[in-house]
Motif scaffolding. Structure first.
Motif, PDB file in Angstrom:
ATOM      1  N   GLY A  63       0.791  -1.219   0.000  1.00  0.00           N
ATOM      2  CA  GLY A  63       0.000   0.000   0.000  1.00  0.00           C
ATOM      3  C   GLY A  63       0.822   1.267   0.000  1.00  0.00           C
ATOM      4  N   ARG A  64       2.114   1.159  -0.326  1.00  0.00           N
ATOM      5  CA  ARG A  64       2.978   2.330  -0.304  1.00  0.00           C
ATOM      6  C   ARG A  64       2.862   3.175  -1.559  1.00  0.00           C
ATOM      7  NH1 ARG A  64       6.933  -1.617   1.620  1.00  0.00           N
ATOM      8  NH2 ARG A  64       7.825  -1.629  -0.480  1.00  0.00           N
ATOM      9  N   ALA A  65       2.599   2.534  -2.694  1.00  0.00           N
ATOM     10  CA  ALA A  65       2.531   3.264  -3.963  1.00  0.00           C
ATOM     11  C   ALA A  65       1.697   2.462  -4.949  1.00  0.00           C
ATOM     12  CB  ALA A  65       3.939   3.496  -4.519  1.00  0.00           C
ATOM     13  N   VAL A  66       1.093   3.172  -5.890  1.00  0.00           N
ATOM     14  CA  VAL A  66       0.282   2.548  -6.951  1.00  0.00           C
ATOM     15  C   VAL A  66       0.956   2.841  -8.286  1.00  0.00           C
ATOM     16  CG1 VAL A  66      -1.957   2.551  -8.131  1.00  0.00           C
ATOM     17  CG2 VAL A  66      -1.851   2.710  -5.623  1.00  0.00           C
ATOM     18  N   PRO A  67       1.206   1.817  -9.108  1.00  0.00           N
ATOM     19  CA  PRO A  67       1.904   2.051 -10.374  1.00  0.00           C
ATOM     20  C   PRO A  67       1.010   2.694 -11.414  1.00  0.00           C
ATOM     21  CG  PRO A  67       1.239  -0.240 -10.227  1.00  0.00           C
ATOM     22  CD  PRO A  67       0.883   0.391  -8.897  1.00  0.00           C
ATOM     23  N   ASP A  68       1.594   3.011 -12.561  1.00  0.00           N
ATOM     24  CA  ASP A  68       0.781   3.527 -13.659  1.00  0.00           C
ATOM     25  C   ASP A  68      -0.125   2.408 -14.180  1.00  0.00           C
ATOM     26  OD1 ASP A  68       2.251   1.891 -15.482  1.00  0.00           O
ATOM     27  OD2 ASP A  68       3.701   3.487 -15.799  1.00  0.00           O
ATOM     28  N   TRP A  69      -1.088   2.803 -15.027  1.00  0.00           N
ATOM     29  CA  TRP A  69      -2.134   1.852 -15.406  1.00  0.00           C
ATOM     30  C   TRP A  69      -1.586   0.646 -16.164  1.00  0.00           C
ATOM     31  CZ3 TRP A  69      -6.110  -0.598 -14.311  1.00  0.00           C
ATOM     32  CH2 TRP A  69      -6.785  -1.367 -15.258  1.00  0.00           C
ATOM     33  N   SER A  70      -0.665   0.827 -17.080  1.00  0.00           N
ATOM     34  CA  SER A  70      -0.200  -0.306 -17.882  1.00  0.00           C
ATOM     35  C   SER A  70       0.459  -1.373 -17.008  1.00  0.00           C
ATOM     36  CB  SER A  70       0.771   0.158 -18.972  1.00  0.00           C
ATOM     37  OG  SER A  70       1.940   0.715 -18.404  1.00  0.00           O
ATOM     38  N   ARG A  71       1.193  -0.960 -15.983  1.00  0.00           N
ATOM     39  CA  ARG A  71       1.826  -1.928 -15.080  1.00  0.00           C
ATOM     40  C   ARG A  71       0.794  -2.631 -14.207  1.00  0.00           C
ATOM     41  NH1 ARG A  71       5.623   1.863 -16.100  1.00  0.00           N
ATOM     42  NH2 ARG A  71       7.768   1.119 -16.413  1.00  0.00           N
ATOM     43  N   LEU A  72      -0.171  -1.864 -13.712  1.00  0.00           N
ATOM     44  CA  LEU A  72      -1.224  -2.487 -12.908  1.00  0.00           C
ATOM     45  C   LEU A  72      -2.038  -3.464 -13.752  1.00  0.00           C
ATOM     46  CD1 LEU A  72      -2.788  -2.740 -10.266  1.00  0.00           C
ATOM     47  CD2 LEU A  72      -4.190  -0.788 -11.000  1.00  0.00           C
ATOM     48  N   GLU A  73      -2.378  -3.072 -14.964  1.00  0.00           N
ATOM     49  CA  GLU A  73      -3.141  -3.969 -15.839  1.00  0.00           C
ATOM     50  C   GLU A  73      -2.380  -5.263 -16.086  1.00  0.00           C
ATOM     51  OE1 GLU A  73      -5.078  -4.233 -20.350  1.00  0.00           O
ATOM     52  OE2 GLU A  73      -3.973  -2.431 -19.723  1.00  0.00           O
ATOM     53  N   SER A  74      -1.084  -5.179 -16.321  1.00  0.00           N
ATOM     54  CA  SER A  74      -0.285  -6.374 -16.552  1.00  0.00           C
ATOM     55  C   SER A  74      -0.318  -7.294 -15.337  1.00  0.00           C
ATOM     56  CB  SER A  74       1.166  -5.997 -16.871  1.00  0.00           C
ATOM     57  OG  SER A  74       1.247  -5.306 -18.095  1.00  0.00           O
ATOM     58  N   ALA A  75      -0.180  -6.720 -14.152  1.00  0.00           N
ATOM     59  CA  ALA A  75      -0.202  -7.526 -12.933  1.00  0.00           C
ATOM     60  C   ALA A  75      -1.571  -8.172 -12.728  1.00  0.00           C
ATOM     61  CB  ALA A  75       0.163  -6.655 -11.733  1.00  0.00           C
ATOM     62  N   VAL A  76      -2.627  -7.416 -12.986  1.00  0.00           N
ATOM     63  CA  VAL A  76      -3.984  -7.948 -12.827  1.00  0.00           C
ATOM     64  C   VAL A  76      -4.238  -9.087 -13.805  1.00  0.00           C
ATOM     65  CG1 VAL A  76      -6.437  -7.403 -13.147  1.00  0.00           C
ATOM     66  CG2 VAL A  76      -4.959  -5.845 -11.845  1.00  0.00           C
ATOM     67  N   ARG A  77      -3.883  -8.885 -15.054  1.00  0.00           N
ATOM     68  CA  ARG A  77      -4.119  -9.932 -16.055  1.00  0.00           C
ATOM     69  C   ARG A  77      -3.315 -11.195 -15.739  1.00  0.00           C
ATOM     70  NH1 ARG A  77      -7.002  -8.578 -20.515  1.00  0.00           N
ATOM     71  NH2 ARG A  77      -7.377  -6.349 -20.908  1.00  0.00           N
ATOM     72  N   HIS A  78      -2.077 -11.014 -15.296  1.00  0.00           N
ATOM     73  CA  HIS A  78      -1.283 -12.206 -14.978  1.00  0.00           C
ATOM     74  C   HIS A  78      -1.859 -12.966 -13.789  1.00  0.00           C
ATOM     75  CE1 HIS A  78       1.897 -14.951 -14.018  1.00  0.00           C
ATOM     76  NE2 HIS A  78       1.968 -14.420 -12.798  1.00  0.00           N
ATOM     77  N   LEU A  79      -2.151 -12.264 -12.702  1.00  0.00           N
ATOM     78  CA  LEU A  79      -2.663 -12.946 -11.514  1.00  0.00           C
ATOM     79  C   LEU A  79      -4.020 -13.597 -11.792  1.00  0.00           C
ATOM     80  CD1 LEU A  79      -1.672 -10.439  -8.668  1.00  0.00           C
ATOM     81  CD2 LEU A  79      -0.615 -12.638  -9.216  1.00  0.00           C
ATOM     82  N   ALA A  80      -4.832 -12.957 -12.616  1.00  0.00           N
ATOM     83  CA  ALA A  80      -6.118 -13.562 -12.982  1.00  0.00           C
ATOM     84  C   ALA A  80      -5.907 -14.871 -13.732  1.00  0.00           C
ATOM     85  CB  ALA A  80      -6.931 -12.585 -13.830  1.00  0.00           C
ATOM     86  N   SER A  81      -4.872 -14.917 -14.561  1.00  0.00           N
ATOM     87  CA  SER A  81      -4.629 -16.120 -15.376  1.00  0.00           C
ATOM     88  C   SER A  81      -4.166 -17.308 -14.549  1.00  0.00           C
ATOM     89  CB  SER A  81      -3.592 -15.815 -16.464  1.00  0.00           C
ATOM     90  OG  SER A  81      -2.293 -15.662 -15.918  1.00  0.00           O
ATOM     91  N   VAL A  82      -3.606 -17.049 -13.370  1.00  0.00           N
ATOM     92  CA  VAL A  82      -3.116 -18.154 -12.522  1.00  0.00           C
ATOM     93  C   VAL A  82      -3.959 -18.317 -11.262  1.00  0.00           C
ATOM     94  CG1 VAL A  82      -0.759 -17.946 -13.377  1.00  0.00           C
ATOM     95  CG2 VAL A  82      -1.429 -16.653 -11.357  1.00  0.00           C
ATOM     96  N   SER A  83      -5.028 -17.544 -11.127  1.00  0.00           N
ATOM     97  CA  SER A  83      -5.877 -17.618  -9.948  1.00  0.00           C
ATOM     98  C   SER A  83      -6.680 -18.912  -9.940  1.00  0.00           C
ATOM     99  CB  SER A  83      -6.843 -16.433  -9.903  1.00  0.00           C
ATOM    100  OG  SER A  83      -7.809 -16.604  -8.888  1.00  0.00           O
ATOM    101  N   ILE A  84      -6.886 -19.457  -8.761  1.00  0.00           N
ATOM    102  CA  ILE A  84      -7.692 -20.669  -8.631  1.00  0.00           C
ATOM    103  C   ILE A  84      -9.144 -20.403  -9.019  1.00  0.00           C
ATOM    104  CG2 ILE A  84      -8.276 -20.249  -6.201  1.00  0.00           C
ATOM    105  CD1 ILE A  84      -7.990 -23.273  -5.759  1.00  0.00           C
ATOM    106  N   HIS A  85      -9.570 -19.150  -8.929  1.00  0.00           N
ATOM    107  CA  HIS A  85     -10.955 -18.805  -9.260  1.00  0.00           C
ATOM    108  C   HIS A  85     -11.169 -18.588 -10.753  1.00  0.00           C
ATOM    109  CE1 HIS A  85     -11.484 -18.410  -4.972  1.00  0.00           C
ATOM    110  NE2 HIS A  85     -10.563 -17.462  -4.909  1.00  0.00           N
ATOM    111  N   ARG A  86     -10.085 -18.401 -11.506  1.00  0.00           N
ATOM    112  CA  ARG A  86     -10.146 -18.174 -12.954  1.00  0.00           C
ATOM    113  C   ARG A  86     -11.172 -17.100 -13.332  1.00  0.00           C
ATOM    114  NH1 ARG A  86      -6.176 -20.760 -12.444  1.00  0.00           N
ATOM    115  NH2 ARG A  86      -5.377 -22.425 -13.788  1.00  0.00           N
TER     116      ARG A  86
END
Length: 207
Positions: A63-86
């Motif tokens: 919670g110290r800093a929030v990245p720019d949108w392209s970096r956040l989107e990349s992290a979200v898409r990657h974690l979604a792809s490996v999430s148990i909830h799919r």
């Protein structure tokens, strides 16, 4: 090591907390992988819009800093792809875009309201992130001339980090050191360019 969700003392109720909580839910669903593993996987996926450093991911999870949108989107898409909830990626990306815009639009807290971080507290965070493994805090603060309970400034934080990097033979440039330090908004400064006298003291740590 898994990074826990910051408590309300460390991250007060705010649009940033809403975003960090949503990201932690996604992170937990993905099995709480290490930030280095996440960063490496993102860098290898050419379909994603941007790479993300492990320091950036750690700063977001804490919670110290929030990245720019392209970096956040990349992290979200990657974690979604490996999430148990799919989860479906597109609605999730839109949800995070709303949260990200809300965080960007929120007025920053006055500097007087921000809790300063001490050398001792910073040391504990860096150890948790596994960014600094062999830092002897007592030696470092004595070498730099700062008390463990003293609120850090850019000057003292850079000197502490430079001293540790020298001990580990992982010397970075002063600007790279400043960039790493700037991931901690509690450090009382808005200036990223180190002053000339600080550059001289950093050079002295290599003698």
């Amino acid at each position: 090591m898994a990074i826990p969700m910051p408590d309300e003392h460390a991250l007060r109720a705010s649009p940033r907390r809403d975003l960090v909580e949503a990201f932690h839910r996604l992170y937990q669903g993905a099995g709480r992988p290490g930030t280095r593993a996440i960063a490496t996987a993102i860098s290898r996926d050419t379909r994603l819009p941007s790479t993300v450093s492990h320091e950036t991911l750690s700063a977001l999870l804490h919670g110290r800093a929030v990245p720019d949108w392209s970096r956040l989107e990349s992290a979200v898409r990657h974690l979604a792809s490996v999430s148990i909830h799919r989860p479906e990626p597109e609605p999730l990306v839109l949800e995070f875009h709303v949260l990200w815009n809300a965080e960007r639009d929120a007025a920053p807290a006055p500097a007087s309201e921000a809790k300063a971080i001490t050398a001792e507290e910073w040391f504990a965070v860096m150890k948790t992130d596994d960014q600094i493994r062999d830092w002897d805090l007592v030696d470092a603060v004595e070498a730099v001339g700062v008390r463990p309970d003293e609120p850090l400034t850019l000057r003292t934080a850079m000197l502490l980090l430079a001293w540790v990097e020298r001990a580990r033979n992982t010397r970075h440039s002063p600007m790279e050191t400043a960039r790493r330090v700037s991931a901690f908004p509690q450090i009382r400064t808005r200036r990223l360019s180190p002053p000339p006298d600080l550059l001289r003291r950093l050079d002295e740590t290599d003698q």
